[in-house]
Design a protein around this motif. Structure first.
Motif: not given
Length: 83
Positions: A15, A18-19, A69-70, A72-73, A76-77
């Protein structure tokens, strides 16, 4: 259990990577902006180094995202790992 054996750490590293890549930042640039070393960022992205909440906040700010946000990502991962 060793850190490298926890897929959640690898998911968090992905994560963050990717960011970072979405912003066009190098590991060195992220390290400078978050107050970490390049080696530390490399290990975090590889899933071999733990990150506390304060460090994660610094990294999120450097990535121009909120901690929410981080998180949440990351969640999801981790959900994708379970499927």
């Amino acid at each position: 259990m060793r850190i490298a054996q926890r897929p959640e750490y690898e998911a968090l590293g992905s994560v963050i990577r990717e960011a970072r890549e979405a912003l066009g930042l190098t590991q060195r640039a992220l390290a400078r902006q978050s107050g970490r070393t390049e080696t530390s960022i490399h290990k975090i992205e590889a899933g071999t180094q733990r990150v506390d909440m304060v460090e994660l906040l610094d990294i999120a700010r450097a990535l121009r995202v909120t901690l929410e946000e981080l998180s949440s990502r990351f969640e999801a991962a981790c959900s994708a790992l379970a499927s």
